[in-house]
Motif scaffolding. Structure first.
Motif, mmCIF file in Angstrom:
data_model
loop_
_atom_site.group_PDB
_atom_site.id
_atom_site.type_symbol
_atom_site.label_atom_id
_atom_site.label_comp_id
_atom_site.label_asym_id
_atom_site.label_seq_id
_atom_site.Cartn_x
_atom_site.Cartn_y
_atom_site.Cartn_z
ATOM 1 N N MET A 100 42.718 27.636 8.297
ATOM 2 C CA MET A 100 41.776 27.989 7.230
ATOM 3 C C MET A 100 42.501 28.427 5.968
ATOM 4 S SD MET A 100 38.434 29.856 8.838
ATOM 5 C CE MET A 100 39.250 30.850 10.081
ATOM 6 N N THR A 101 43.550 29.207 6.134
ATOM 7 C CA THR A 101 44.307 29.649 4.966
ATOM 8 C C THR A 101 44.949 28.470 4.260
ATOM 9 O OG1 THR A 101 44.711 31.863 5.826
ATOM 10 C CG2 THR A 101 46.298 31.030 4.239
ATOM 11 N N LEU A 102 45.448 27.505 5.015
ATOM 12 C CA LEU A 102 46.092 26.345 4.398
ATOM 13 C C LEU A 102 45.105 25.501 3.607
ATOM 14 C CD1 LEU A 102 48.471 25.152 7.269
ATOM 15 C CD2 LEU A 102 49.080 26.395 5.184
ATOM 16 N N GLU A 103 43.934 25.229 4.164
ATOM 17 C CA GLU A 103 43.034 24.295 3.500
ATOM 18 C C GLU A 103 42.057 24.961 2.542
ATOM 19 O OE1 GLU A 103 40.354 22.058 5.930
ATOM 20 O OE2 GLU A 103 39.835 23.734 7.238
ATOM 21 N N MET A 104 41.816 26.271 2.707
ATOM 22 C CA MET A 104 40.851 26.943 1.850
ATOM 23 C C MET A 104 41.497 27.980 0.944
ATOM 24 S SD MET A 104 38.855 29.913 1.684
ATOM 25 C CE MET A 104 37.885 30.162 0.223
ATOM 26 N N GLY A 105 42.603 28.592 1.400
ATOM 27 C CA GLY A 105 43.350 29.484 0.538
ATOM 28 C C GLY A 105 43.176 30.962 0.785
ATOM 29 N N LYS A 106 42.189 31.372 1.585
ATOM 30 C CA LYS A 106 41.929 32.805 1.747
ATOM 31 C C LYS A 106 43.122 33.493 2.399
ATOM 32 C CE LYS A 106 38.318 32.008 4.217
ATOM 33 N NZ LYS A 106 37.018 32.310 4.808
ATOM 34 N N PRO A 107 43.338 34.778 2.106
ATOM 35 C CA PRO A 107 44.428 35.511 2.736
ATOM 36 C C PRO A 107 44.330 35.448 4.256
ATOM 37 C CG PRO A 107 43.557 36.767 0.904
ATOM 38 C CD PRO A 107 42.628 35.594 1.091
ATOM 39 N N THR A 325 48.190 38.951 -5.855
ATOM 40 C CA THR A 325 47.623 37.603 -5.915
ATOM 41 C C THR A 325 48.686 36.602 -5.486
ATOM 42 O OG1 THR A 325 46.159 38.212 -7.729
ATOM 43 C CG2 THR A 325 46.569 35.865 -7.418
ATOM 44 N N GLY A 326 48.299 35.642 -4.640
ATOM 45 C CA GLY A 326 49.269 34.644 -4.214
ATOM 46 C C GLY A 326 48.751 33.782 -3.092
ATOM 47 N N ARG A 327 49.657 33.010 -2.521
ATOM 48 C CA ARG A 327 49.299 32.146 -1.396
ATOM 49 C C ARG A 327 48.896 33.023 -0.215
ATOM 50 N NH1 ARG A 327 52.354 28.349 2.523
ATOM 51 N NH2 ARG A 327 51.006 26.495 2.576
ATOM 52 N N GLY A 328 47.842 32.634 0.468
ATOM 53 C CA GLY A 328 47.278 33.480 1.503
ATOM 54 C C GLY A 328 48.187 33.762 2.671
ATOM 55 N N THR A 329 49.226 32.964 2.867
ATOM 56 C CA THR A 329 50.159 33.196 3.964
ATOM 57 C C THR A 329 51.160 34.297 3.648
ATOM 58 O OG1 THR A 329 51.542 31.416 3.079
ATOM 59 C CG2 THR A 329 49.989 30.839 4.839
ATOM 60 N N GLU A 330 51.228 34.749 2.394
ATOM 61 C CA GLU A 330 52.207 35.754 1.999
ATOM 62 C C GLU A 330 51.709 37.156 2.349
ATOM 63 O OE1 GLU A 330 52.779 35.084 -2.147
ATOM 64 O OE2 GLU A 330 53.546 33.045 -1.875
ATOM 65 N N GLU A 331 52.634 38.011 2.724
ATOM 66 C CA GLU A 331 52.304 39.370 3.127
ATOM 67 C C GLU A 331 51.688 40.155 1.970
ATOM 68 O OE1 GLU A 331 51.983 42.345 5.969
ATOM 69 O OE2 GLU A 331 52.803 40.320 6.256
ATOM 70 N N GLY A 332 50.587 40.858 2.249
ATOM 71 C CA GLY A 332 49.986 41.747 1.269
ATOM 72 C C GLY A 332 49.070 41.103 0.253
ATOM 73 N N VAL A 333 48.889 39.799 0.309
ATOM 74 C CA VAL A 333 48.031 39.113 -0.665
ATOM 75 C C VAL A 333 46.571 39.497 -0.432
ATOM 76 C CG1 VAL A 333 47.079 36.861 -1.320
ATOM 77 C CG2 VAL A 333 49.550 37.176 -1.161
ATOM 78 N N PRO A 376 42.970 35.705 -11.592
ATOM 79 C CA PRO A 376 43.188 37.083 -11.138
ATOM 80 C C PRO A 376 41.882 37.852 -10.976
ATOM 81 C CG PRO A 376 43.561 36.952 -13.485
ATOM 82 C CD PRO A 376 43.294 35.542 -13.026
ATOM 83 N N ALA A 377 41.944 38.902 -10.183
ATOM 84 C CA ALA A 377 40.809 39.826 -10.103
ATOM 85 C C ALA A 377 40.550 40.408 -11.493
ATOM 86 C CB ALA A 377 41.113 40.939 -9.113
ATOM 87 N N THR A 378 39.292 40.361 -11.904
ATOM 88 C CA THR A 378 38.913 40.668 -13.288
ATOM 89 C C THR A 378 37.783 41.691 -13.301
ATOM 90 O OG1 THR A 378 39.591 38.482 -14.055
ATOM 91 C CG2 THR A 378 37.984 39.659 -15.418
ATOM 92 N N ILE A 379 37.887 42.662 -14.212
ATOM 93 C CA ILE A 379 36.837 43.671 -14.378
ATOM 94 C C ILE A 379 36.293 43.582 -15.798
ATOM 95 C CG2 ILE A 379 36.226 46.110 -14.288
ATOM 96 C CD1 ILE A 379 37.104 45.088 -11.609
#
Length: 492
Positions: A100-107, A325-333, A376-379
Motif C-alpha cells: 500500500m505504501t508503494l502504490e499509494m504513498g501513505k506512511p 514529509t517524505g516517502r512513506g517507507t522512511e522512518e518518522g514520515v 506540505p502540511a499547510t495551515i
C-alpha cells in the motif's frame, strides 16, 4: 540495489499482474496493460492487465455461474472462509502494508493501521454471516401466517477507490460474501496491486472459483458500462467522488440495481470555547492529516470559536511544523505524497484562492520540489466565507480555520453544504454535545473524537455524500433482499 529496494522488488514480483476471473489468472482480452506508479518517486512499480469490456462481461459470467452454489452454501461455511481470510491477512500484514505504501504513498505506520482496520471487516462479517434472520407469525387478522426471509441480492459490482486500497475492498467484499453474493471487483487504476494480492489471499482461504473476480483497467467507462448494463447484475457498490457516483446511479437506474454509494464529504470540525484544546488539537491532527488528508472523512472546514481560535491555530501550527514529509517507507514520515501531480495542482489552487481572499498562511502553502507528488502540511487562518477551500473537498494536507461566535452560527455554517458524511465536535458540555448530534446534518458524528471509522459501526452519509451503509450490523443488509410469504391459517 539496497536491502530495502530488494525487499520491495521481491514483493512486487509476488503480486499477480493479470485479471482474476473464474478462479484463474489471465491476460486482458486484447493483451493490454498499464503502469502502476510510486507517487513518492514517479517511478513505475509494475505493469498490470488492462481489462476490456469483454473481460468485464467474462468476470460477470464467472460471478453468475458461481452464485447458485455460493448462495446456498451454509452460512457457517461462508463464515469460516472469511475468518480464514482474516487470519491470512494478519499473517501477510507486512507485505500488504508495504505494498500500500508503494502504490499509494501513505506512511508505513498508517498502512499497518489500515491492515488492522481492513482485516477487521473480514472478521466482523464472518461473525455476521450466521446472524441473518427472518421472522414468522400470524397476521393481525389471524387468517394466515407470515414468513419473512432474507436472501442474497445476487451478483455484485464493487468499485473501490485508491486512497484505502485494502480497507475499501474488504469493506465491500466481506459483507457480500457473508450474505451469499458473488462479486466483480474493480479497484482504482492508481492502486490495483493491493486488491490483486488480496485476491490471492481469498483464494488461499478457500473462496471458490468465481465468487470473487478482480478486473484492473484503464478503460473504466467501457468496462463498467458492460457490467452495469447486463441484466444479470443485481447490485452496485461504489466509493468515490459525488460526480462519478451520480453518473453510476444514472446507469444503475435502467437495471433498477440495488446501490450503495459512499461519496464525497466536506466535514466540519467544530471547536467550542469550552473545548479541551489539547484534545481538540490531537483530534484535529488525526481528522485532517491521516492519509495525508486524502480521506473522505478528513476534516475539511475548521470552525473554531473566536475566543480560542488564536490559541488553537498556534498549537496546531507548532505541531504541523514538526511534521516530516517524505516517502512513506522512511522512518518518522507523517506526510507522504499525494496520489499524483494533478492532485498537487488542485490542492495548491485551493490554497492560492484562499490567500487571495485574505486568508493568512501560517505554514506550508507551496508544492515541494523534486521527484514525487508532494505538498506540505499547510495551515490557513482567517479563511473568508466563499473561499473554494471551504466549499470543495480538499483531499490534501490543508487545515483551513475560520471563526464563529455562537452555537447557532456554528450549526448553520456546518450544515451549509450539499454534503453530509461526517462532522466533528469538541466541547466539554454533555448537553451541547447531545444538541449537536441532533442538529448536524451528517451520517456520522465524532464528539471529542477525531477518527470515527470502525468495522462494527455503520459508515455512510446523508445528502450528496451517499446512500446505504457499510460496516456494522447494517452493512450486510445492503447485500440482502426480503421475501414475504403468506400461508393459510393452519388451524382453519
Amino acid at each position: 540495489m539496497g536491502q530495502e529496494q530488494e525487499q520491495e522488488r521481491a514483493l512486487l514480483e509476488r503480486v499477480p499482474s493479470g485479471l482474476f476471473i473464474g478462479g484463474k489468472w489471465r491476460e486482458a482480452a486484447d493483451g493490454g496493460t498499464f503502469a502502476v506508479h510510486d507517487p513518492a518517486t514517479g517511478a513505475v512499480l509494475t505493469q498490470v492487465a488492462s481489462a476490456t469490456a469483454d473481460d468485464g462481461r467474462a468476470a460477470l459470467d464467472a460471478a453468475c455461474d458461481a452464485f447458485p452454489a455460493w448462495s446456498t452454501t451454509p452460512a457457517r461455511e461462508r463464515a469460516e472462509t472469511l475468518r480464514r481470510a482474516f487470519d491470512l491477512v494478519q499473517e501477510r500484514a507486512d507485505d500488504l502494508a508495504l505494498l500500500m505504501t508503494l502504490e499509494m504513498g501513505k506512511p508505513l505506520a498508517e498502512s499497518r493501521a489500515e491492515v488492522t482496520y481492513g482485516s477487521e471487516f473480514l472478521r466482523w462479517f464472518s461473525e455476521e454471516a450466521a446472524r441473518v434472520q427472518g421472522r414468522y407469525g400470524p397476521t393481525p387478522e389471524g387468517t394466515g401466517r407470515m414468513i419473512v426471509t432474507r436472501h442474497p441480492v445476487g451478483p455484485c459490482y464493487l468499485v473501490t477507490p485508491w486512497n484505502f486500497p485494502l480497507a475499501m475492498a474488504t469493506r465491500k467484499i466481506a459483507p457480500a460474501l457473508a450474505a451469499g453474493c458473488t462479486v466483480v471487483v474493480k479497484p482504482a487504476s492508481a492502486t490495483p496491486l493491493t486488491t490483486l494480492l488480496l485476491a490471492t489471499i481469498l483464494e488461499e482461504a478457500g473462496v471458490p472459483a468465481g465468487v470473487v473476480n478482480v478486473i484492473t483497467t484503464r478503460q473504466t467507462g467501457p468496462v463498467s458500462e458492460a457490467v452495469l448494463t447486463d441484466p444479470r447484475l443485481r447490485k452496485l457498490s461504489f466509493t468515490g467522488s459525488t460526480a462519478v457516483g451520480q453518473s453510476l446511479l444514472r446507469q444503475a437506474a435502467d437495471g433498477v440495481l440495488r446501490t450503495s454509494m459512499e461519496l464525497g464529504g466536506n466535514a466540519p470540525f467544530i471547536v467550542f470555547d469550552d473545548a479541551d484544546l489539547d484534545a481538540a488539537v490531537e483530534g484535529a491532527l488525526a481528522a485532517k492529516f491521516r492519509n495525508t488528508g486524502q480521506a473522505c472523512t478528513a476534516a475539511n472546514r475548521f470552525l473554531v470559536h473566536s475566543s480560542v481560535a488564536d490559541d488553537f491555530a498556534r498549537r496546531v501550527t507548532e505541531r504541523v511544523e514538526a511534521f516530516c514529509t517524505g516517502r512513506g517507507t522512511e522512518e518518522g514520515v507523517v506526510i507522504g505524497p499525494l496520489i499524483d501531480d494533478d492532485a498537487v495542482e488542485r490542492v495548491h489552487a485551493l490554497v492560492e484562492d484562499a490567500v487571495a481572499r485574505g486568508a493568512v498562511l501560517r505554514t506550508g502553502g507551496a508544492p515541494l520540489d523534486g521527484p514525487g507528488s508532494f505538498y506540505p502540511a499547510t495551515i490557513l487562518t482567517d479563511v473568508a466565507p466563499g473561499s473554494d477551500v471551504l466549499r470543495e473537498e480538499i483531499f490534501g494536507p490543508v487545515l483551513a480555520i475560520s471563526t464563529f461566535d455562537d452555537e447557532d452560527e456554528a450549526v448553520r455554517r456546518a450544515n451549509d453544504t450539499p454534503h453530509g458524511l461526517v462532522a466533528y465536535v469538541y466541547t466539554r458540555s454533555l448537553t451541547r454535545g447531545q444538541r449537536m448530534i441532533e442538529r448536524l446534518e451528517s451520517g456520522m458524528v465524532g464528539v471529542n473524537a477525531g477518527v470515527v471509522s470502525n468495522a462494527a459501526a455503520p459508515f455512510g452519509g446523508w445528502k450528496y455524500s451517499g446512500l446505504g451503509r457499510e460496516g456494522g450490523a447494517e452493512g450486510i443488509d445492503e447485500y440482502l433482499q426480503t421475501k414475504y410469504t403468506l400461508t393459510g391459517d393452519p388451524f382453519a
